[in-house]
Design an enzyme around this catalytic site. Structure first.
Site, short mmCIF file in Angstrom:
data_model
loop_
_atom_site.label_atom_id
_atom_site.label_comp_id
_atom_site.label_asym_id
_atom_site.label_seq_id
_atom_site.Cartn_x
_atom_site.Cartn_y
_atom_site.Cartn_z
N THR A 154 0.81 -1.21 0.00
CA THR A 154 0.00 0.00 0.00
C THR A 154 0.85 1.27 0.00
O THR A 154 0.55 2.21 -0.74
CB THR A 154 -0.98 -0.01 1.19
OG1 THR A 154 -1.80 -1.18 1.07
CG2 THR A 154 -1.86 1.23 1.21
N HIS A 163 -7.14 0.69 -0.66
CA HIS A 163 -6.42 -0.28 -1.49
C HIS A 163 -7.41 -1.41 -1.74
O HIS A 163 -7.73 -2.16 -0.83
CB HIS A 163 -5.17 -0.77 -0.77
CG HIS A 163 -4.18 -1.41 -1.67
ND1 HIS A 163 -2.85 -1.52 -1.33
CD2 HIS A 163 -4.29 -1.96 -2.90
CE1 HIS A 163 -2.19 -2.13 -2.31
NE2 HIS A 163 -3.06 -2.41 -3.27
N GLU A 220 0.86 9.96 -5.25
CA GLU A 220 1.46 11.26 -4.96
C GLU A 220 2.29 11.75 -6.14
O GLU A 220 2.25 12.93 -6.49
CB GLU A 220 2.31 11.19 -3.70
CG GLU A 220 1.50 11.06 -2.43
CD GLU A 220 2.27 11.47 -1.19
OE1 GLU A 220 3.07 12.44 -1.28
OE2 GLU A 220 2.08 10.85 -0.15
#
Length: 132
Positions: free
Chosen positions: A36, A70, A44
């Site tokens: 994750t 996730h 990002e």
């Protein structure tokens, strides 16, 4: 920073290698699937790629918030593509809708926020903090 229009998009693609797997970050007993934190890093980077053309020299943007799910596991050697779309700009704060897909399906989605910074003053504050 130049004005960033809502709807601006960016992407980041990564082929999943053994160093990106959950069993490398947490517990060796975990399955060999994308971690994750790596998926979040991809989201990002997609967000930063979306706004990079609007940043002035000496500016960058740091992550300030993230809220993602996730949804599905991705095995090694698959390719994951993260996408970020600007949803709101409020001064130096930029909000994004983020998602990630592997070769088969959507594996994650959520929201992300970045703050535009001036690298010079940011690095000065960081150096001062390091001396404390």
């Amino acid at each position: 920073m130049r004005q960033i229009p809502p709807g601006t998009k960016g992407t980041f693609t990564l082929r999943i290698e053994p160093g990106h797997l959950a069993n490398q970050f947490k517990d060796a007993m975990l399955p060999e699937v994308l971690a994750t934190p790596v998926m979040i890093m991809m989201m990002e980077n997609a967000a930063l790629n979306a706004i990079r053309p609007y940043l002035e020299p000496g500016e960058s943007a740091v992550g300030s918030a993230i809220d993602v799910r996730h949804l599905a596991a991705t095995p090694v050697r698959h390719t994951v593509r993260a996408e970020a779309e600007v949803t709101k700009v409020d001064g130096k704060r930029i909000e994004f809708k983020v998602s990630a897909r592997d070769d088969t399906e959507e594996i994650g989605n959520g929201t992300h926020q970045r703050a535009v910074i001036k690298l010079g003053s940011f690095n000065e504050r960081l150096a001062a903090k390091g001396k404390r």
